[in-house]
Write a protein that holds these residues in place. Sequence first.
Motif, PDB file in Angstrom:
ATOM      1  N   UNK A 103       0.859  -1.225  -0.043  1.00 41.04           N
ATOM      2  CA  UNK A 103      -0.068  -0.048   0.165  1.00 41.04           C
ATOM      3  C   UNK A 103       0.948   1.324  -0.115  1.00 41.04           C
ATOM      4  N   UNK A 104       1.837   1.412   0.797  1.00 36.76           N
ATOM      5  CA  UNK A 104       2.873   2.482   0.658  1.00 36.76           C
ATOM      6  C   UNK A 104       3.527   2.754  -0.746  1.00 36.76           C
ATOM      7  N   UNK A 105       3.822   1.705  -1.182  1.00 38.02           N
ATOM      8  CA  UNK A 105       4.314   1.783  -2.776  1.00 38.02           C
ATOM      9  C   UNK A 105       3.375   2.277  -3.456  1.00 38.02           C
ATOM     10  N   UNK A 106       2.041   1.987  -3.394  1.00 44.49           N
ATOM     11  CA  UNK A 106       0.985   2.260  -4.231  1.00 44.49           C
ATOM     12  C   UNK A 106       0.819   3.751  -3.953  1.00 44.49           C
ATOM     13  N   UNK A 107       0.588   4.182  -2.804  1.00 47.78           N
ATOM     14  CA  UNK A 107       0.529   5.659  -2.400  1.00 47.78           C
ATOM     15  C   UNK A 107       1.570   6.461  -3.259  1.00 47.78           C
ATOM     16  N   UNK A 108       2.867   6.122  -2.952  1.00 50.28           N
ATOM     17  CA  UNK A 108       3.747   6.699  -3.689  1.00 50.28           C
ATOM     18  C   UNK A 108       3.518   7.110  -5.170  1.00 50.28           C
ATOM     19  N   UNK A 109       3.088   5.966  -5.808  1.00 47.65           N
ATOM     20  CA  UNK A 109       2.961   6.142  -7.152  1.00 47.65           C
ATOM     21  C   UNK A 109       1.681   6.818  -7.515  1.00 47.65           C
ATOM     22  N   UNK A 110       0.568   6.869  -6.826  1.00 47.60           N
ATOM     23  CA  UNK A 110      -0.706   7.346  -7.241  1.00 47.60           C
ATOM     24  C   UNK A 110      -0.726   8.955  -6.512  1.00 47.60           C
ATOM     25  N   UNK A 112       2.081  10.552  -4.845  1.00 46.81           N
ATOM     26  CA  UNK A 112       3.442  11.050  -4.576  1.00 46.81           C
ATOM     27  C   UNK A 112       4.064  10.656  -3.205  1.00 46.81           C
ATOM     28  N   UNK A 113       5.447  11.078  -3.159  1.00 50.44           N
ATOM     29  CA  UNK A 113       6.145  10.467  -2.028  1.00 50.44           C
ATOM     30  C   UNK A 113       5.583  11.042  -0.744  1.00 50.44           C
ATOM     31  N   UNK A 114       5.367  12.218  -0.606  1.00 52.96           N
ATOM     32  CA  UNK A 114       4.974  12.942   0.489  1.00 52.96           C
ATOM     33  C   UNK A 114       3.874  12.318   0.990  1.00 52.96           C
ATOM     34  N   UNK A 115       2.883  11.932   0.205  1.00 54.00           N
ATOM     35  CA  UNK A 115       1.696  11.057   0.716  1.00 54.00           C
ATOM     36  C   UNK A 115       2.147   9.679   1.233  1.00 54.00           C
ATOM     37  N   UNK A 116       3.340   9.071   0.652  1.00 49.44           N
ATOM     38  CA  UNK A 116       3.544   7.850   1.169  1.00 49.44           C
ATOM     39  C   UNK A 116       4.576   7.964   2.622  1.00 49.44           C
ATOM     40  N   UNK A 117       5.092   9.017   2.698  1.00 48.45           N
ATOM     41  CA  UNK A 117       5.750   9.425   4.073  1.00 48.45           C
ATOM     42  C   UNK A 117       4.679   9.579   5.190  1.00 48.45           C
ATOM     43  N   UNK A 118       3.581  10.322   4.699  1.00 49.98           N
ATOM     44  CA  UNK A 118       2.713  10.536   5.686  1.00 49.98           C
ATOM     45  C   UNK A 118       2.088   9.255   6.164  1.00 49.98           C
ATOM     46  N   UNK A 119       1.758   8.233   5.106  1.00 50.19           N
ATOM     47  CA  UNK A 119       1.388   7.052   5.536  1.00 50.19           C
ATOM     48  C   UNK A 119       2.074   6.139   6.408  1.00 50.19           C
ATOM     49  N   UNK A 120       3.505   6.037   6.007  1.00 53.65           N
ATOM     50  CA  UNK A 120       4.346   5.378   6.934  1.00 53.65           C
ATOM     51  C   UNK A 120       4.262   5.969   8.569  1.00 53.65           C
ATOM     52  N   UNK A 121       4.408   7.281   8.664  1.00 55.24           N
ATOM     53  CA  UNK A 121       4.324   8.080   9.908  1.00 55.24           C
ATOM     54  C   UNK A 121       3.240   7.516  10.666  1.00 55.24           C
ATOM     55  N   UNK A 122       2.125   7.270   9.912  1.00 56.66           N
ATOM     56  CA  UNK A 122       0.612   6.941  10.585  1.00 56.66           C
ATOM     57  C   UNK A 122       0.783   5.352  10.859  1.00 56.66           C
ATOM     58  N   UNK A 123       1.785   4.411  10.466  1.00 53.75           N
ATOM     59  CA  UNK A 123       1.654   3.199  10.718  1.00 53.75           C
ATOM     60  C   UNK A 123       1.836   2.739  12.204  1.00 53.75           C
TER      61      UNK A 123
END
Length: 494
Positions: A103-110, A112-123
């Motif tokens: 999911x993190x990788x898909x967020x980055x692709x769809x 952007x990386x900033x959104x992927x970083x936010x998702x990682x922080x929320x885990x």
Amino acid sequence: MNWRRQVPAGAVLARCLCTAEVDVAAVTQLYRRLSALRATGGTTTAGQVLNQYVREGRKVTKYELDRCIKELRKYGKHQSALQIMEWMDVRNINFSSRDYATRLGLISEAKGIAAAENYFSSLPQLEKNLYTYGALLNCYCKGKMEDKALALFKKMEEMNIAFTFAYNSLMTLYLRLDQPEKVPPLIEGMRKRNIALDTVSYNMYMRSYSGLNDIEGVERVFEEMMKEDEQTIDWTTYSSLASFYVKAGLNEKAASALRQLEEEMGPKNELAYRFLISLYAGISKSGELHRVWKSLKSNLQTINNLSYLVMLQALGKLNDVDALKTTLEEWRSSRSNYDLRLANAAIIAFLKSGMIKEAESVLQEAMQNSNGPFFKAREMFTTFFLNHHQVNSALKYMEAAISEVKNNEWHPNPDDVDKFFKYFEEKRDVDGAEQLCKLLKKVNYLDSKAYHSLLQTYVAAGKLAPDMRTRMEADGIDTRGEIGALLEKVLGDC
């Protein structure tokens, strides 16, 4: 558990098949519905498709959803794949650590990386492990974000989770940055830490020497593989080796590597067939190319669009237009869905051979069977007509491409823009240059370079433009320096 050697994808799939009864027909039907969603535009989401599927009384298993996500991701439909995972989350379908990483990788692709970083922080802290750290590292490496990648890699080392995948990601980064000389030190670092090299590691190790134009270094790595861990050699190794030989112009060695590839690949490996087709085209082995294509068709019940695409591209490379027409017709008669990439491949080949009517026919067919966008196809026509000094036709196709652009998703080829301006300057055609600037402004591509060319056209034509400074300032163009000197020539006495 020792995570220093990655588990082969085939082994994971085999375990899944052993622990679950898979309804292949159900997976296929569900995937077809999901893959039909347009990557951009349209209002229907994957979640809505899944809701309708369930309302029809059908059951959806996690395995089926995972397979659909994997296929959608493989073909670049990251938004739809992410929507499936969001649908799963809403329905409290349990995620594994690998799922969080996916999911993190898909967020980055769809998004952007900033959104992927936010998702990682929320885990949850428990899910911040080698999988999700590795996924975030991979995002940084794919995005060529060297500083962030190295900082995260250092943290992974401190946590003792910087294993094979992490090193492979960094190698990918340096190869993307065209810094192949930084790969061998990473290999040495793995060996010092007793971290096993896998097939991917060795392939990138060879690629680094190829990037340094050191074919002896490539062969030395291959010999190391044979000596140290022959199990890491598979068909991808021979595919990589062949591609390096092709690059070096060593066609006989490439052909030998391709024969080894065929021995390793197995009769139903569609991906391997594609590499064979592409590489045989690279060494102009037309007979071998057609033999492999025939073998692919006889060993596989269905051939997907990507294999047809690779074959069309190979035939275009060899200028084999007759075979290309035959293959295109085979695809038309067997396709389950229209694929614009194949139309583009055919258009490239036809234009390369000067077959304008055939190319235009393919574009018309594509417009009847696909929602587009058709930027790439129209750009091909633009470039073709410019190269053949048919500027009016070229401008018509560029205008058509720009007319369908939304949200700056496409910009004209800079080389084409330069050719247009050069032509208008030579012909002292101010009206043509102004028309081009209007088109460029529609896609936010009217920059200082374009204005510089426009001013040169005015100067060549001996015409004035008293309002030019106002126009340029409104478009945020710096009027100092060389462009300012040109500007003064066209302002007149105002």
